[in-house]
Design a protein around this motif. Structure first.
Motif, PDB file in Angstrom:
ATOM      1  N   THR A 400      36.114   9.582   8.162  1.00  0.00           N
ATOM      2  CA  THR A 400      38.041   9.374   8.336  1.00  0.00           C
ATOM      3  C   THR A 400      37.738  10.678   9.073  1.00  0.00           C
ATOM      4  OG1 THR A 400      38.458   8.325   6.453  1.00  0.00           O
ATOM      5  CG2 THR A 400      39.875   9.227   8.417  1.00  0.00           C
ATOM      6  N   ASN A 401      37.239  11.862   8.594  1.00  0.00           N
ATOM      7  CA  ASN A 401      37.068  12.934   9.211  1.00  0.00           C
ATOM      8  C   ASN A 401      36.532  13.471  10.808  1.00  0.00           C
ATOM      9  OD1 ASN A 401      38.766  14.191   7.502  1.00  0.00           O
ATOM     10  ND2 ASN A 401      37.177  14.632   6.167  1.00  0.00           N
ATOM     11  N   ILE A 402      35.971  12.767  10.663  1.00  0.00           N
ATOM     12  CA  ILE A 402      34.670  12.320  11.964  1.00  0.00           C
ATOM     13  C   ILE A 402      35.179  11.900  12.951  1.00  0.00           C
ATOM     14  CG2 ILE A 402      32.291  11.718  13.212  1.00  0.00           C
ATOM     15  CD1 ILE A 402      31.463  11.804  10.519  1.00  0.00           C
ATOM     16  N   ILE A 403      35.536  10.590  12.503  1.00  0.00           N
ATOM     17  CA  ILE A 403      36.861   9.911  13.751  1.00  0.00           C
ATOM     18  C   ILE A 403      38.123  11.052  14.476  1.00  0.00           C
ATOM     19  CG2 ILE A 403      38.403   7.884  14.058  1.00  0.00           C
ATOM     20  CD1 ILE A 403      36.412   6.423  11.620  1.00  0.00           C
ATOM     21  N   THR A 404      37.934  11.047  13.575  1.00  0.00           N
ATOM     22  CA  THR A 404      40.214  12.376  13.601  1.00  0.00           C
ATOM     23  C   THR A 404      39.597  13.012  14.540  1.00  0.00           C
ATOM     24  OG1 THR A 404      40.838  11.378  11.268  1.00  0.00           O
ATOM     25  CG2 THR A 404      41.875  13.840  12.680  1.00  0.00           C
ATOM     26  N   ARG A 405      38.649  13.527  14.290  1.00  0.00           N
ATOM     27  CA  ARG A 405      37.883  14.975  15.447  1.00  0.00           C
ATOM     28  C   ARG A 405      37.088  13.933  16.567  1.00  0.00           C
ATOM     29  NH1 ARG A 405      39.035  20.188  13.328  1.00  0.00           N
ATOM     30  NH2 ARG A 405      39.250  20.007  12.574  1.00  0.00           N
ATOM     31  N   VAL A 406      36.727  13.031  16.649  1.00  0.00           N
ATOM     32  CA  VAL A 406      36.617  12.278  17.931  1.00  0.00           C
ATOM     33  C   VAL A 406      38.251  12.117  18.364  1.00  0.00           C
ATOM     34  CG1 VAL A 406      35.755  10.979  18.681  1.00  0.00           C
ATOM     35  CG2 VAL A 406      34.125  11.786  16.876  1.00  0.00           C
ATOM     36  N   TYR A 407      38.382  12.306  17.682  1.00  0.00           N
ATOM     37  CA  TYR A 407      40.079  11.645  18.201  1.00  0.00           C
ATOM     38  C   TYR A 407      40.552  13.069  18.842  1.00  0.00           C
ATOM     39  CZ  TYR A 407      45.063  10.813  18.903  1.00  0.00           C
ATOM     40  OH  TYR A 407      46.233  10.523  19.540  1.00  0.00           O
ATOM     41  N   PRO A 413      40.129  19.236  24.718  1.00  0.00           N
ATOM     42  CA  PRO A 413      38.711  18.845  25.061  1.00  0.00           C
ATOM     43  C   PRO A 413      38.744  20.651  24.706  1.00  0.00           C
ATOM     44  CG  PRO A 413      39.650  18.756  26.465  1.00  0.00           C
ATOM     45  CD  PRO A 413      40.877  18.152  25.216  1.00  0.00           C
ATOM     46  N   GLN A 414      38.956  21.664  25.449  1.00  0.00           N
ATOM     47  CA  GLN A 414      39.473  23.054  24.971  1.00  0.00           C
ATOM     48  C   GLN A 414      39.000  23.829  23.924  1.00  0.00           C
ATOM     49  OE1 GLN A 414      41.931  21.889  25.261  1.00  0.00           O
ATOM     50  NE2 GLN A 414      42.826  21.779  24.186  1.00  0.00           N
ATOM     51  N   GLN A 415      38.896  23.156  22.836  1.00  0.00           N
ATOM     52  CA  GLN A 415      38.470  23.120  21.509  1.00  0.00           C
ATOM     53  C   GLN A 415      37.351  23.065  20.927  1.00  0.00           C
ATOM     54  OE1 GLN A 415      41.602  23.065  18.553  1.00  0.00           O
ATOM     55  NE2 GLN A 415      43.394  23.858  19.851  1.00  0.00           N
ATOM     56  N   LEU A 416      36.002  22.398  21.968  1.00  0.00           N
ATOM     57  CA  LEU A 416      34.907  21.435  21.531  1.00  0.00           C
ATOM     58  C   LEU A 416      34.064  22.691  20.446  1.00  0.00           C
ATOM     59  CD1 LEU A 416      33.092  19.655  21.952  1.00  0.00           C
ATOM     60  CD2 LEU A 416      31.911  21.505  24.233  1.00  0.00           C
ATOM     61  N   GLU A 417      34.208  23.663  20.600  1.00  0.00           N
ATOM     62  CA  GLU A 417      33.573  24.346  19.078  1.00  0.00           C
ATOM     63  C   GLU A 417      33.988  24.196  18.131  1.00  0.00           C
ATOM     64  OE1 GLU A 417      33.385  28.763  20.999  1.00  0.00           O
ATOM     65  OE2 GLU A 417      31.881  28.994  18.582  1.00  0.00           O
ATOM     66  N   ALA A 418      35.392  24.931  18.306  1.00  0.00           N
ATOM     67  CA  ALA A 418      35.681  24.614  16.223  1.00  0.00           C
ATOM     68  C   ALA A 418      35.224  22.799  15.911  1.00  0.00           C
ATOM     69  CB  ALA A 418      37.244  25.159  16.857  1.00  0.00           C
ATOM     70  N   HIS A 419      35.909  22.039  17.322  1.00  0.00           N
ATOM     71  CA  HIS A 419      35.753  20.824  16.456  1.00  0.00           C
ATOM     72  C   HIS A 419      33.799  20.105  15.881  1.00  0.00           C
ATOM     73  CE1 HIS A 419      39.694  19.513  16.999  1.00  0.00           C
ATOM     74  NE2 HIS A 419      39.386  19.701  18.249  1.00  0.00           N
ATOM     75  N   LEU A 420      33.247  20.582  16.888  1.00  0.00           N
ATOM     76  CA  LEU A 420      31.302  20.566  16.649  1.00  0.00           C
ATOM     77  C   LEU A 420      31.498  20.872  15.444  1.00  0.00           C
ATOM     78  CD1 LEU A 420      29.817  20.943  20.215  1.00  0.00           C
ATOM     79  CD2 LEU A 420      30.834  18.495  19.288  1.00  0.00           C
ATOM     80  N   ARG A 421      31.867  22.581  14.960  1.00  0.00           N
ATOM     81  CA  ARG A 421      31.424  22.711  14.002  1.00  0.00           C
ATOM     82  C   ARG A 421      31.755  22.376  12.946  1.00  0.00           C
ATOM     83  NH1 ARG A 421      34.775  25.428  11.093  1.00  0.00           N
ATOM     84  NH2 ARG A 421      36.036  26.302  12.101  1.00  0.00           N
ATOM     85  N   VAL A 422      33.069  21.635  12.841  1.00  0.00           N
ATOM     86  CA  VAL A 422      33.349  20.656  11.851  1.00  0.00           C
ATOM     87  C   VAL A 422      32.589  18.906  11.525  1.00  0.00           C
ATOM     88  CG1 VAL A 422      35.512  19.196  10.724  1.00  0.00           C
ATOM     89  CG2 VAL A 422      35.884  21.561  11.847  1.00  0.00           C
ATOM     90  N   LEU A 423      32.523  18.886  12.719  1.00  0.00           N
ATOM     91  CA  LEU A 423      32.112  17.848  12.766  1.00  0.00           C
ATOM     92  C   LEU A 423      30.269  18.014  11.823  1.00  0.00           C
ATOM     93  CD1 LEU A 423      32.114  15.903  16.345  1.00  0.00           C
ATOM     94  CD2 LEU A 423      33.008  15.333  14.014  1.00  0.00           C
TER      95      LEU A 423
END
Length: 621
Positions: A400-407, A413-423
């Motif tokens: 669920t977290n992965i789906i949420t992060r992809v969404y 898209p400007q927070q790419l680094e933060a989202h990739l770290r969580v993924l």
């Protein structure tokens, strides 16, 4: 009255009485059996509805996490940005999509930031319509602090499903910024949708509803006075009802559920019983006529008296009876021969009876063994079902977290680094979880082979402390060992033993606050065992959590999210493979001690207890 008439009359009456008694007994047994079967069916249906409602409440609580642990929600509670409401809550079908009717945001002081809702018919609710929902929840909880709850509550004599979660950042870190509450109305349409899933009818009413009919009130009185899980009402001809109480948010029984169960099984049982008994009567009547005919035409005419005595013995099956021997004629010789035969039959019958008794005893013993094995298989199946249920839940959360992060990545898209770290963190967690599940599977299948060697426990403890020392230093903890001078040797797998101690030390590091101390000690006991203890002065474990500590996916503290919850279960199984055991002793606020007992490889000679040689590794300098 002649002997012939007496014989025929007595024989006929005896058979009639036996068949009548058999009729009464079978009718009572069959009806009682169908009644018990119907009661079990009603209880099963009631339990099924209760389980379904609980799962629906849990599902509402789990779906709420996607909105409560979201940076946008966290920011909205602080700045009251109307754009958040417009973009997320004011577009069509959002309430149908979320399967809710009311949503409310509260700040960390419990003040209302926003509340909105839509009726099941698609009309927006007014403030006057929305206020009772918050008032009903406030009657059970203090809204001035962030809350986490799910369950049912009565609002104006209507049952609703409610759930609330603290509003957190995307990574669920930091202090909660308030509470997000969802409410779903359990109206006739919602319950109708549930009934389509359950394939049977039920209704929900509050116990204080003035519109309750007499059947509801009687059932509530029985449930309250008898303290029963459910009661049934079979007074209706074609439908039976099962009742049970559902607790509200204050864990008080304020909601009653009624499940309608068709009585097809009971009606079919009555019909089957009637057909069976009619058939029995017809067969009995035919049997009586046949017996009377045989007695009259083949037995009574040639040897009336002797035949009567023999028939009486055959009817009663009492082979201890002897025929009277009168005179010395052929009938007397026949009676004597029959008596000799009766004696042999009595002896054989006694032997057969003893054999049957022994056989029944053996069958009972074997039946108990089979039942015990079946219970064990059922227990193992239940454990497997619970394990897979928890495993699927644990895997569903990171997915669920992965789906949420992809969404969010698409939206931000400007927070790419933060989202990739969580993924990356979530993917690593899933990999570790799957590896540990596979490890447990190999252990339970017995496919793990221990590479046993002669090991000195002092050396193994030093190796583990040297590896974990940087983590202790990072957490400003003291990590040291208490080791006795004589080597303590065991036959163990070095890799698995290191895995056991590493897990225990790592747990101690995570659950011990800064400037705390962790001590690993090794000693030999009087009963030829090696005792390895990992002791800390951390937060400790509550007594109610200790029995579940080695269960899969169990965490003593939900606010600490590291690990998968399988480590201690793997540790316990590895210790068992070594022929040892693991125990835990803990006091909240004072710390915990995990103790591993392993068989000694060699019994040490009796010597005075040596002084401890202490090796200390410190992370505080």
């Amino acid at each position: 009255m002649t002997l012939r008439l007496k014989t025929l009359t007595l024989t006929g009456v005896t058979l009639i009485i036996l068949i009548s008694a058999l009729y009464v007994a079978l009718r009572s047994i069959l009806l009682n059996g169908f009644t018990a079967l119907e009661q079990r069916e009603i209880q099963t249906e009631v339990n099924g509805v209760l389980t379904f409602l609980t799962m629906e409440a849990d599902g509402l609580y789990n779906r709420l996490s996607d909105w409560s642990s979201w940076d946008d929600s966290y920011t909205f509670v602080s700045d009251h940005n109307q754009r958040y409401i417009t973009e997320n809550l004011l577009y069509p079908d959002i309430f149908d999509t979320l399967q809710i009717n009311v949503v409310a945001f509260l700040d960390r002081q419990g003040e209302l930031v926003y509340i909105g809702g839509m009726t099941p018919t698609g009309f927006n609710m007014s403030q006057r319509q929305l206020t009772p929902f918050l008032d009903a929840i406030a009657a059970h909880y203090d809204l001035r602090a962030p809350l986490a709850f799910s369950g049912f509550v009565a609002v104006d004599n209507q049952v609703v499903m409610a759930a609330g979660r603290p509003i957190l950042n995307n990574d669920s870190s930091g202090a909660a910024n308030g509470t997000l509450i969802w409410v779903r109305l359990l109206d006739e349409e919602s319950i109708g949708q549930y009934m389509q899933s359950l394939t049977h009818r039920f209704s929900l009413m509050t116990v204080d509803d003035p519109q309750l009919d007499a059947s509801y009130r009687t059932a509530i009185a029985e449930l309250t006075t008898k303290n029963a899980d459910y009661v049934s009402d079979t007074s209706f001809s074609r439908v039976a009802y099962g009742y049970s109480l559902v607790n509200d948010l204050s864990d008080e029984p304020s909601i009653v559920v009624r499940v309608a169960v068709g009585r097809e099984v009971f009606r079919e049982g009555l019909e089957s019983t009637l057909y069976y008994l009619v058939t029995l009567l017809i067969i009995g009547l035919i049997l009586i006529l046949c017996v009377l005919y045989i007695l009259e035409n083949f037995v009574l005419v040639p040897i009336l008296r002797l035949s009567h005595d023999v028939r009486a013995i055959g009817t009663t099956q009492d082979f201890s009876t002897r025929l009277p021997v009168r005179g010395k004629d052929e009938l007397a010789h026949l009676a004597g021969g029959i008596n000799t035969l009766l004696a042999a039959v009595e002896s054989s019958s006694e032997a057969l009876r003893q054999l049957n008794t022994d056989l029944e005893t053996r069958v009972d013993e074997r039946t108990r063994e089979i039942e015990e094995k079946n219970r064990e298989l059922a227990r193992l199946q239940a454990q497997k079902d619970v394990f897979f249920a928890r495993a699927s839940h644990e895997l569903r959360t990171p997915l669920t977290n992965i789906i949420t992060r992809v969404y969010l990545l698409e939206k931000q898209p400007q927070q790419l680094e933060a989202h990739l770290r969580v993924l990356k963190l979530v993917s690593t967690y899933m990999r570790d979880l799957i590896n540990e599940i596979l490890e447990i599977s190999r252990i339970q299948r017995g496919s793990i082979t221990l590479n046993r060697t002669r090991l000195e426990l002092q050396t193994v403890v030093r190796d583990v402390i040297d590896i974990q020392l940087p983590e202790a230093e990072k957490a400003t903890l003291t990590l040291r060992a208490e080791l006795v001078d004589p080597p303590i040797t065991v036959s163990a797998d070095y890799k698995r033993l290191t895995q056991i101690l590493t897990n225990l030390v790592t747990n101690a590091i995570h659950y011990t606050p800064a400037n705390g101390e962790i001590v690993v000690s090794v000693e030999a006991t009087d009963d030829q065992q090696a005792r390895i203890s990992v002791r800390d002065n951390g937060v400790g474990i509550a007594p109610e959590h200790l029995p579940h500590l080695f269960e899969p996916f169990f965490r003593a503290r939900e606010d600490i999210s590291f690990g998968t919850g399988l480590g201690l279960m793997i540790v316990r199984e590895l210790v068992k493979l070594h022929g040892g055991e693991i125990t835990v002793d803990s006091t909240v606020g004072q710390g915990s001690t995990f103790t591993v007992l392993l068989p000694l490889l060699k019994v040490p000679s009796a010597e005075p207890t040596p002084e401890f040689a202490t090796e200390q590794r410190t992370g505080t300098d």
